[in-house]
Design a protein around this motif. Structure first.
Motif, PDB file in Angstrom:
ATOM      1  N   THR A  85      -5.456 -17.492  31.815  1.00  0.00           N
ATOM      2  CA  THR A  85      -4.210 -18.651  32.081  1.00  0.00           C
ATOM      3  C   THR A  85      -3.861 -18.556  33.537  1.00  0.00           C
ATOM      4  O   THR A  85      -3.464 -17.463  33.651  1.00  0.00           O
ATOM      5  N   GLU A  86      -4.069 -19.235  34.349  1.00  0.00           N
ATOM      6  CA  GLU A  86      -2.535 -19.298  35.769  1.00  0.00           C
ATOM      7  C   GLU A  86      -2.977 -20.119  35.566  1.00  0.00           C
ATOM      8  O   GLU A  86      -3.634 -21.930  36.238  1.00  0.00           O
ATOM      9  N   SER A  87      -1.507 -20.945  34.995  1.00  0.00           N
ATOM     10  CA  SER A  87      -0.980 -21.800  34.931  1.00  0.00           C
ATOM     11  C   SER A  87      -0.912 -22.046  36.108  1.00  0.00           C
ATOM     12  O   SER A  87      -0.185 -24.029  35.922  1.00  0.00           O
ATOM     13  N   ASN A  88      -0.056 -22.119  37.091  1.00  0.00           N
ATOM     14  CA  ASN A  88      -0.336 -22.778  37.953  1.00  0.00           C
ATOM     15  C   ASN A  88      -1.027 -23.769  39.018  1.00  0.00           C
ATOM     16  O   ASN A  88      -1.232 -23.662  40.301  1.00  0.00           O
ATOM     17  N   GLY A  89      -2.763 -23.059  38.309  1.00  0.00           N
ATOM     18  CA  GLY A  89      -3.498 -23.458  38.835  1.00  0.00           C
ATOM     19  C   GLY A  89      -4.670 -22.333  39.483  1.00  0.00           C
ATOM     20  O   GLY A  89      -4.440 -21.505  39.714  1.00  0.00           O
ATOM     21  N   TRP A  90      -5.810 -22.282  39.203  1.00  0.00           N
ATOM     22  CA  TRP A  90      -6.963 -21.425  39.361  1.00  0.00           C
ATOM     23  C   TRP A  90      -6.447 -20.916  40.597  1.00  0.00           C
ATOM     24  O   TRP A  90      -6.566 -19.103  40.891  1.00  0.00           O
ATOM     25  N   ALA A  91      -6.273 -21.957  41.610  1.00  0.00           N
ATOM     26  CA  ALA A  91      -6.333 -21.287  42.917  1.00  0.00           C
ATOM     27  C   ALA A  91      -5.633 -20.370  43.754  1.00  0.00           C
ATOM     28  O   ALA A  91      -5.633 -20.017  44.430  1.00  0.00           O
ATOM     29  N   SER A  92      -4.308 -20.456  42.573  1.00  0.00           N
ATOM     30  CA  SER A  92      -2.815 -19.152  43.019  1.00  0.00           C
ATOM     31  C   SER A  92      -3.251 -17.661  41.985  1.00  0.00           C
ATOM     32  O   SER A  92      -2.780 -16.998  42.399  1.00  0.00           O
ATOM     33  N   LEU A  93      -4.628 -18.120  41.907  1.00  0.00           N
ATOM     34  CA  LEU A  93      -4.982 -16.584  41.074  1.00  0.00           C
ATOM     35  C   LEU A  93      -5.774 -15.739  42.390  1.00  0.00           C
ATOM     36  O   LEU A  93      -6.542 -16.350  42.792  1.00  0.00           O
ATOM     37  N   ARG A  94      -4.854 -14.544  42.627  1.00  0.00           N
ATOM     38  CA  ARG A  94      -5.897 -13.234  43.582  1.00  0.00           C
ATOM     39  C   ARG A  94      -6.938 -12.552  43.078  1.00  0.00           C
ATOM     40  O   ARG A  94      -8.140 -12.074  43.749  1.00  0.00           O
ATOM     41  N   ASN A  95      -6.482 -11.913  41.600  1.00  0.00           N
ATOM     42  CA  ASN A  95      -7.453 -10.934  41.294  1.00  0.00           C
ATOM     43  C   ASN A  95      -7.260 -10.767  40.190  1.00  0.00           C
ATOM     44  O   ASN A  95      -6.142 -11.072  39.480  1.00  0.00           O
ATOM     45  N   VAL A  96      -7.566 -10.227  39.077  1.00  0.00           N
ATOM     46  CA  VAL A  96      -7.895  -9.368  38.045  1.00  0.00           C
ATOM     47  C   VAL A  96      -9.165  -8.148  38.154  1.00  0.00           C
ATOM     48  O   VAL A  96     -10.158  -8.272  38.884  1.00  0.00           O
ATOM     49  N   TYR A  97      -8.042  -7.525  37.646  1.00  0.00           N
ATOM     50  CA  TYR A  97      -8.354  -5.344  37.656  1.00  0.00           C
ATOM     51  C   TYR A  97      -8.519  -5.474  36.415  1.00  0.00           C
ATOM     52  O   TYR A  97      -8.550  -5.177  35.297  1.00  0.00           O
ATOM     53  N   VAL A  98      -9.778  -4.541  36.224  1.00  0.00           N
ATOM     54  CA  VAL A  98     -10.393  -3.652  34.824  1.00  0.00           C
ATOM     55  C   VAL A  98     -10.420  -2.269  35.775  1.00  0.00           C
ATOM     56  O   VAL A  98     -11.395  -1.808  36.081  1.00  0.00           O
ATOM     57  N   GLN A  99      -9.564  -1.288  34.799  1.00  0.00           N
ATOM     58  CA  GLN A  99      -9.164  -0.085  35.755  1.00  0.00           C
ATOM     59  C   GLN A  99      -9.634   0.669  33.738  1.00  0.00           C
ATOM     60  O   GLN A  99      -9.019   0.513  33.048  1.00  0.00           O
ATOM     61  N   LEU A 100     -10.262   1.663  34.891  1.00  0.00           N
ATOM     62  CA  LEU A 100     -10.565   3.047  33.211  1.00  0.00           C
ATOM     63  C   LEU A 100     -10.852   3.939  33.760  1.00  0.00           C
ATOM     64  O   LEU A 100     -10.834   4.372  35.134  1.00  0.00           O
ATOM     65  N   TRP A 101     -10.283   4.827  33.320  1.00  0.00           N
ATOM     66  CA  TRP A 101      -9.519   6.586  33.248  1.00  0.00           C
ATOM     67  C   TRP A 101     -10.067   7.868  32.923  1.00  0.00           C
ATOM     68  O   TRP A 101      -9.273   7.117  31.712  1.00  0.00           O
ATOM     69  N   PHE A 102     -10.400   8.737  33.195  1.00  0.00           N
ATOM     70  CA  PHE A 102     -10.334   9.462  32.219  1.00  0.00           C
ATOM     71  C   PHE A 102      -9.273  10.732  32.645  1.00  0.00           C
ATOM     72  O   PHE A 102      -9.138  10.864  33.827  1.00  0.00           O
ATOM     73  N   ASP A 103      -8.405  11.046  31.290  1.00  0.00           N
ATOM     74  CA  ASP A 103      -7.453  11.018  31.583  1.00  0.00           C
ATOM     75  C   ASP A 103      -7.132  12.709  32.043  1.00  0.00           C
ATOM     76  O   ASP A 103      -6.509  13.206  31.708  1.00  0.00           O
ATOM     77  N   LEU A 104      -7.744  13.451  31.347  1.00  0.00           N
ATOM     78  CA  LEU A 104      -8.079  15.046  31.939  1.00  0.00           C
ATOM     79  C   LEU A 104      -7.482  15.790  30.908  1.00  0.00           C
ATOM     80  O   LEU A 104      -6.977  16.401  31.566  1.00  0.00           O
ATOM     81  N   GLY A 105      -7.152  15.061  29.954  1.00  0.00           N
ATOM     82  CA  GLY A 105      -5.802  16.361  28.918  1.00  0.00           C
ATOM     83  C   GLY A 105      -4.838  15.476  28.987  1.00  0.00           C
ATOM     84  O   GLY A 105      -3.856  16.110  27.790  1.00  0.00           O
ATOM     85  N   THR A 106      -4.198  15.119  29.548  1.00  0.00           N
ATOM     86  CA  THR A 106      -3.170  14.495  29.751  1.00  0.00           C
ATOM     87  C   THR A 106      -2.404  12.563  29.475  1.00  0.00           C
ATOM     88  O   THR A 106      -3.266  12.143  30.269  1.00  0.00           O
ATOM     89  N   ASP A 107      -1.965  12.972  27.999  1.00  0.00           N
ATOM     90  CA  ASP A 107      -2.135  10.931  28.302  1.00  0.00           C
ATOM     91  C   ASP A 107      -1.214   9.989  29.061  1.00  0.00           C
ATOM     92  O   ASP A 107      -0.978   9.263  29.096  1.00  0.00           O
ATOM     93  N   THR A 108      -0.466  10.844  29.930  1.00  0.00           N
ATOM     94  CA  THR A 108       0.434  10.532  30.264  1.00  0.00           C
ATOM     95  C   THR A 108      -0.193  10.249  32.146  1.00  0.00           C
ATOM     96  O   THR A 108      -0.083   9.223  33.017  1.00  0.00           O
ATOM     97  N   THR A 109      -1.324  10.299  32.006  1.00  0.00           N
ATOM     98  CA  THR A 109      -2.257  10.064  33.588  1.00  0.00           C
ATOM     99  C   THR A 109      -2.602   8.437  33.326  1.00  0.00           C
ATOM    100  O   THR A 109      -2.957   7.765  32.686  1.00  0.00           O
TER     101      THR A 109
END
Length: 367
Positions: A85-109
């Motif tokens: 939802t962009e309550s200011n109007g969809w034209a105000s939304l700039r980006n949506v990011y779907v970000q996935l990463w392998f943590d290489l054994g460290t949860d804080t990555t």
């Protein structure tokens, strides 16, 4: 008598009127003792734009069931599911990011600190830099990572404000293997050697909103990836052509395309000796040539030590070590060539043996 009386009366009236006027005038002159003054200021209120809201975010299978907390198969269809939802109007939304990463054994990555390679990190982005008042499928693209996007299905919930997205995707063959999450996920990323995820929305006013856990269950987005290997020969035969006894002949080259989503060994073994009818050439007379591919781990021409799977020639890795996983590519190609040494006295014939090419993957680490 009357004249005498009337004159003083007129004088007293005049004097009285004059005195009254003086008193009034004096009263006005003294009015400054009870005066007033003023100054002015402003009252200010700043109205900020509402930040966008990620109402729902998930990774689901084609049956619309969440797959976070499970293991995913490479080269299989899944969906990113989002409601924004962009309550200011969809034209105000700039980006949506779907970000996935392998943590290489460290949860804080984090996504920012994860290994910046295509098989370790994925970024799928919605780009509305043109400030369109409603989304289109073409605004979604892969910015990083070996992932393929399929159909993008959009549903309008509130015109010009709220939209839901189903984005079909496949993980490519060498997306790094990851463990099945087994620990509770409602207190943060808590499963080492897993993939982590987050969904972020950014508007034109610089507001940045990130969701790392499911809005209903509170579970953080973690998932595993099943082990995967494959091997394909670009040509099925290594043919040496005619060769006289006591001489040697090199075969043609064959390109072996192989995949592994973790460290691995690539080796070849012979099911038996070279055979022509009842005649044989011992497999020890066949050598893999190091010069065929300078990027493999074969440093010198190497003969088969014997027949069967227990007597391989290692092209990648060795008996004791695994070859490093490829961090960026979807597959690896290795050129393989052999030399056949024909012993003196070998009868005439066409000699053949079956060679088996194998990718052996390293066992996953223990969380």
């Amino acid at each position: 008598m009357s004249d005498f009386v009337s004159v003083p009366l007129r004088r007293s009236l005049v004097v009285g009127i004059t005195f009254f006027a003086l008193v009034m005038s004096l009263g006005q002159a003294l009015a400054g003792d009870s005066g007033s003054s003023n100054d002015n200021g402003t009252i200010t209120g700043v109205v900020n734009a509402n930040a966008p809201t990620i109402n729902v975010a998930d990774i689901r299978n084609t049956g619309n069931t969440t797959v976070t907390g499970t293991q995913l198969d490479v080269l299989s269809n899944y969906r990113f599911y989002l409601d924004v939802t962009e309550s200011n109007g969809w034209a105000s939304l700039r980006n949506v990011y779907v970000q996935l990463w392998f943590d290489l054994g460290t949860d804080t990555t984090t996504f920012a600190t994860a290994t910046a390679a295509n098989n370790y990190r994925i970024n799928v982005t919605y780009d509305n830099s043109a400030a369109q008042s409603s989304p289109t499928a073409g605004q979604w693209s892969v910015k990083a990572g070996n992932v393929a996007l399929g159909a993008v299905v959009m549903n309008e919930i509130v015109a010009s404000q709220e939209y839901a997205f189903q984005i079909t995707f496949q993980l490519d063959a060498q997306i790094h293997q990851a463990q099945l999450p087994s620990a509770a996920r409602n207190g943060g990323y808590s499963n080492a050697y897993s993939w982590n995820g987050q969904f972020t929305a950014r508007d034109a006013n610089g507001n940045l909103v990130t969701r790392q856990s499911d809005a209903t269950s509170g579970d953080y987005y973690e998932f595993g990836v099943f082990q995967h290997t494959s091997v394909t020969l670009g040509g099925q035969n290594w043919a040496a052509g005619g060769v006289a006894p006591g001489a040697s002949s090199q075969t043609g080259t064959v390109t072996v395309t192989h995949t592994s989503n973790a460290n691995y060994k690539l080796h070849v073994y012979a099911n038996g000796n070279l055979v022509s009818g009842t005649n044989t050439i011992a497999i020890g007379n066949v050598l893999a040539l190091a010069a065929a591919d300078l990027s493999d781990d074969l440093s010198s021409n190497t003969a088969f030590p014997g027949t069967g799977s227990g007597n391989p020639i290692y092209l990648m890795g060795s008996g004791a070590t695994f070859h490093a996983f490829a961090p960026n590519t979807n597959s690896t190609a290795t050129v393989v060539q052999f030399q056949i040494n024909v012993p003196l006295g070998t009868p005439v014939g066409t000699y053949t043996a079956t060679l088996v090419m194998t990718v052996q993957q390293q066992a996953p680490p223990t969380p």
